[in-house]
Design a protein around this motif. Structure first.
Motif, PDB file in Angstrom:
ATOM      1  N   SER A 196       0.822  -1.210   0.000  1.00 47.00           N
ATOM      2  CA  SER A 196       0.000   0.000   0.000  1.00 47.00           C
ATOM      3  C   SER A 196       0.857   1.262   0.000  1.00 47.00           C
ATOM      4  CB  SER A 196      -0.923  -0.006   1.223  1.00 47.00           C
ATOM      5  OG  SER A 196      -1.665   1.185   1.321  1.00 47.00           O
ATOM      6  N   GLU A 214      -6.665   2.989   2.156  1.00 44.39           N
ATOM      7  CA  GLU A 214      -6.491   3.274   0.730  1.00 44.39           C
ATOM      8  C   GLU A 214      -6.214   4.750   0.464  1.00 44.39           C
ATOM      9  OE1 GLU A 214      -5.331   2.494  -2.065  1.00 44.39           O
ATOM     10  OE2 GLU A 214      -6.864   1.021  -2.651  1.00 44.39           O
ATOM     11  N   LYS A 215      -5.289   4.978  -0.484  1.00 45.62           N
ATOM     12  CA  LYS A 215      -4.879   6.331  -0.848  1.00 45.62           C
ATOM     13  C   LYS A 215      -5.617   6.807  -2.095  1.00 45.62           C
ATOM     14  CE  LYS A 215      -1.526   5.582   2.134  1.00 45.62           C
ATOM     15  NZ  LYS A 215      -1.791   4.141   2.343  1.00 45.62           N
ATOM     16  N   GLN A 216      -5.752   8.086  -2.190  1.00 47.04           N
ATOM     17  CA  GLN A 216      -6.259   8.667  -3.424  1.00 47.04           C
ATOM     18  C   GLN A 216      -5.123   8.746  -4.430  1.00 47.04           C
ATOM     19  OE1 GLN A 216      -7.222  12.947  -3.647  1.00 47.04           O
ATOM     20  NE2 GLN A 216      -9.242  12.351  -4.433  1.00 47.04           N
ATOM     21  N   ASP A 217      -5.415   8.387  -5.656  1.00 48.24           N
ATOM     22  CA  ASP A 217      -4.402   8.480  -6.700  1.00 48.24           C
ATOM     23  C   ASP A 217      -3.841   9.899  -6.764  1.00 48.24           C
ATOM     24  OD1 ASP A 217      -2.897   7.765  -9.048  1.00 48.24           O
ATOM     25  OD2 ASP A 217      -4.404   8.841 -10.226  1.00 48.24           O
ATOM     26  N   TYR A 248     -12.124   6.589   0.282  1.00 48.47           N
ATOM     27  CA  TYR A 248     -13.024   5.438   0.299  1.00 48.47           C
ATOM     28  C   TYR A 248     -13.831   5.354  -0.999  1.00 48.47           C
ATOM     29  CZ  TYR A 248     -11.983   5.293   5.297  1.00 48.47           C
ATOM     30  OH  TYR A 248     -11.342   5.207   6.508  1.00 48.47           O
ATOM     31  N   ASN A 265     -11.890   4.988  -7.178  1.00 48.10           N
ATOM     32  CA  ASN A 265     -10.472   5.193  -6.881  1.00 48.10           C
ATOM     33  C   ASN A 265      -9.823   3.900  -6.403  1.00 48.10           C
ATOM     34  OD1 ASN A 265      -8.090   7.141  -6.190  1.00 48.10           O
ATOM     35  ND2 ASN A 265      -8.421   5.938  -4.328  1.00 48.10           N
ATOM     36  N   HIS A 266     -10.534   3.158  -5.545  1.00 48.27           N
ATOM     37  CA  HIS A 266      -9.987   1.897  -5.052  1.00 48.27           C
ATOM     38  C   HIS A 266      -9.764   0.929  -6.213  1.00 48.27           C
ATOM     39  CE1 HIS A 266      -9.061  -1.483  -2.527  1.00 48.27           C
ATOM     40  NE2 HIS A 266     -10.124  -2.163  -2.964  1.00 48.27           N
ATOM     41  N   MET A 297      -6.655   2.075  -8.067  1.00 44.24           N
ATOM     42  CA  MET A 297      -5.404   1.840  -7.345  1.00 44.24           C
ATOM     43  C   MET A 297      -5.038   0.351  -7.329  1.00 44.24           C
ATOM     44  SD  MET A 297      -4.135   4.767  -6.435  1.00 44.24           S
ATOM     45  CE  MET A 297      -3.093   4.639  -4.967  1.00 44.24           C
ATOM     46  N   VAL A 298      -6.037  -0.505  -7.143  1.00 42.85           N
ATOM     47  CA  VAL A 298      -5.778  -1.949  -7.158  1.00 42.85           C
ATOM     48  C   VAL A 298      -5.221  -2.365  -8.514  1.00 42.85           C
ATOM     49  CG1 VAL A 298      -6.893  -4.216  -7.144  1.00 42.85           C
ATOM     50  CG2 VAL A 298      -7.420  -2.559  -5.351  1.00 42.85           C
ATOM     51  N   ARG A 326      -1.598  -0.942  -9.045  1.00 47.42           N
ATOM     52  CA  ARG A 326      -0.553  -1.689  -8.336  1.00 47.42           C
ATOM     53  C   ARG A 326      -0.260  -3.012  -9.038  1.00 47.42           C
ATOM     54  NH1 ARG A 326      -3.046   0.808  -3.465  1.00 47.42           N
ATOM     55  NH2 ARG A 326      -4.596  -0.873  -3.426  1.00 47.42           N
TER      56      ARG A 326
END
Length: 642
Positions: free
Chosen positions: A354, A499-502, A509, A513-514, A517-518, A521
């Motif tokens: 993360s 979780e981070k914001q791009d 949340y 965005n999640h 990001m997934v 990565r």
């Protein structure tokens, strides 16, 4: 010890290649192309030390070699029992070899338990040197011998050398002010001296080692040297050993260079130091001692002069937590462990995914599950390395193939971690960690440039023209985020497991965005630059043998045997297990049959079947020992003919 040798040679079968009769009644000398010796005794008999010393002298002589230490998990198992037997096997030759050997030509058995535990591995005609002083009625009964095997004819198929090692050692040390018990402890040095005479090994290095090891106890050093010399003289004078043997240096086995004998754990430690120097970063190891990884902690603790800082934590979780903190602070961060420790570290590995920080997680695999077989080898952590975390947390996986290759694998793992800002799992195992072989010491200009650029200022401009630092602004080529050292003015940013914001790195949340990001990565790991897999296929085979990690030696030896017998078989070996080489699918499609030998129940085969829809055939072993080349050759022949 180092030696100079030159250019590659094909492996030959073991054979007597010459015999020389010396004038004046001197003993015969026979020349061999290779020998396999196994020292075996109680875990307190010093078999590992004896094997290490014989190996060091063999390396300095210039032979190619491969070793297999094998010892109990207990610190001191019950004396004279089968579970307490410790052994050390050494295969050395005048040509290129790949494994510690299938079956010993010589067994040195210090007691009945050592004989009984190892006799099943010996071929008929092998030489057995036994310490007759230990073959007492009580010792025989302890391991289930109704009668002494030295007298009941059960060893008639072998060349038996009964030697009262304990008595001869005590007699040789009678001039020293030692108790009988203290004198008896030197019997392993007597045995080492005898074997050194039998195989014309150098002696200066061992005597220098003993003087150094017992520098604070000069009487003990002198006693051990006396026992060592007595063993040598016994071989020279006794009529029981009418022949000695020579194994010439492997002058054609390797490219020209300076070589030294090295174990996998030592090579890995040196690789980590080299990586930190090439990256111009301090090396931080956060670790908790665990077999068989502890030697890396021990070795790195010696290298403060190279900017290495070692932290022995109170547990596995603290070890990786400290390492991840060091990564945040700008160090090349490492944590070392074995399978049970990886399980405990899994949450923090997910946190590193993360945070997208470089972190090396070194897993020296051992037999499992749970505590399992701490001193035995296995390859059963592959699926744990791939998937053993909650959520979608992809991690690159790198596996060395030989003890010496652990050096290069450590550099490769560091390259990936630093370039792509990701934790990397390096999968070695107990066989590689404790085994040893010659290693060519590389020149500095052969090592990769691993230097990184830390973030130094703003990297994004807002709509109103304000320049800001976005901690998750990505490199378009690698998808790596910036590495900002804490305390750098203007680069303050939030970290944590939520979780981070791009881009901004703010807590988010947002479902879209999640998802982004997934997938990002995962794309970063999928895009890692790894070399194409190379295939050794001189005859246009229809069957491919695919391996990974420490199975390289046995697979290659088995393939050589099959080709010598006229079989066409191809071989390929994986270092990068996540991501796979980009050409792997195309390679697999070229063959009618793919066979994957593994020291597990088929973990790589499962991954290959799932990703490439190839009906890969598994050949599996999980007995805590490496494959034997003959056994593997028979299994591959059966697969080819099927």
């Amino acid at each position: 010890m180092t030696s100079q040798v030159s250019s590659p040679a094909e492996q030959a079968d073991a054979a007597v290649v010459g015999e020389q009769r010396k004038p004046g009644g001197a003993k015969d000398v026979r020349r061999l192309d290779r020998v396999i010796i196994r020292f075996a005794g109680d875990s307190g008999d010093g078999m590992q030390l004896t094997g290490d010393r014989f190996t060091s002298e063999t390396a300095s002589f210039g032979n190619d070699l491969s070793t297999l230490p094998n010892f109990p998990a207990e610190i001191r198992a019950p004396a004279g029992t089968l579970p307490g037997v410790s052994s050390f096997q050494l295969h050395f030759a005048d040509h290129d070899i790949l494994t510690p050997g299938d079956a010993p030509n010589v067994l040195v058995a210090m007691n009945p338990a050592a004989l009984k535990a190892n006799i099943g591995d010996l071929p008929r005609g092998a030489e057995i040197i036994v310490n007759t002083d230990e073959f007492t009625k009580r010792a025989l009964q302890k391991v289930g011998y109704a009668a002494s095997p030295l007298e009941d004819g059960s060893l008639d198929g072998y060349h038996l050398h009964p030697v009262p090692l304990t008595t001869l050692t005590v007699e040789a040390l009678k001039e020293f002010d030692l108790s009988r018990k203290e004198a008896e402890r030197s019997k392993n040095m007597f045995a080492l001296g005898l074997l050194s005479w039998m195989y014309h090994r150098p002696t200066e290095g061992t005597e220098k080692f003993l003087n150094s090891k017992f520098a604070r106890k000069p009487d003990i050093a002198a006693a051990n040297i006396a026992a060592f010399r007595a063993g040598w003289n016994f071989g020279e004078t006794t009529e029981d050993f009418a022949v000695s043997y020579e194994v010439a240096p492997a002058t054609k086995a390797f490219p020209v260079g300076t070589y030294r004998n090295i174990s996998g754990n030592l090579a890995l430690a040196y690789g980590l130091v080299a990586a930190s120097q090439q990256a111009d970063l301090p090396l931080f190891l956060g670790s908790y001692p665990i077999t068989p990884a502890s030697d890396i902690l021990h070795e790195l603790s010696k290298h403060k002069n190279f900017g290495v800082r070692t932290f022995q934590a109170e547990d596995e979780i603290a070890g990786i937590g400290a390492a991840l903190g060091a990564a945040f602070g700008g160090s090349l961060a490492v944590t070392t462990t074995s399978g049970p420790g990886v399980a405990l570290k899994s949450e923090t590995i997910g946190l590193a995914v993360s945070l997208e920080l470089p972190l090396l997680v070194v897993d020296i695999q051992r037999g499992g599950p749970s505590t399992g077989l701490p001193t035995k080898t296995e390859q059963a952590d592959l699926l744990q390395a791939m998937y053993g975390r909650n959520g979608e947390a992809p991690v690159p996986v790198v596996a060395p193939k030989t003890p010496a290759d652990c050096f290069d694998a450590a550099l490769d793992a560091a390259r990936i971690a630093l370039t792509y800002r990701t934790p990397v799992i390096l999968l070695s195992d107990g066989y590689l960690a404790n085994g040893s072989e010659p290693w060519r010491i590389p020149d500095l200009d052969e090592l990769p440039d691993l230097r990184v650029r830390f973030a130094t200022g703003p990297n994004h401009t807002l709509d109103d023209g304000t320049e800001v630092f976005w901690p998750y602004q990505r490199d378009p080529q690698t998808l790596a985020r910036p590495w900002a050292i804490p305390g750098t003015p203007g680069l303050e940013h939030r970290i944590g497991g939520i979780e981070k914001q791009d881009g901004t790195g703010n807590i988010s949340y947002d479902p879209a965005n999640h998802d982004f990001m997934v997938r990002t990565r995962q794309a970063k790991i999928d895009g890692i630059d790894v070399p194409d897999i190379e295939v050794d296929d001189p005859d246009g085979a229809r069957t491919l043998v695919l391996g990974w990690g420490s199975t390289y030696g046995p697979i290659t030896a088995a393939v050589r045997r099959l080709r010598t017998a006229g079989e066409a078989v191809a071989q390929a070996h994986l270092r990068h297990l996540n991501p796979f080489p980009r050409n792997l699918g195309e390679v697999l499609e070229r063959y009618d049959k793919v066979v994957i030998p593994e020291m597990n129940l088929g973990q790589l085969a499962t991954l290959v079947r799932a990703k490439y829809l190839v009906d890969a055939h598994s050949y599996n072993q999980v007995n805590g020992m490496p494959f034997k080349a003959e056994q593997l050759a028979a299994a591959l022949k059966e697969a080819i003919d099927d």
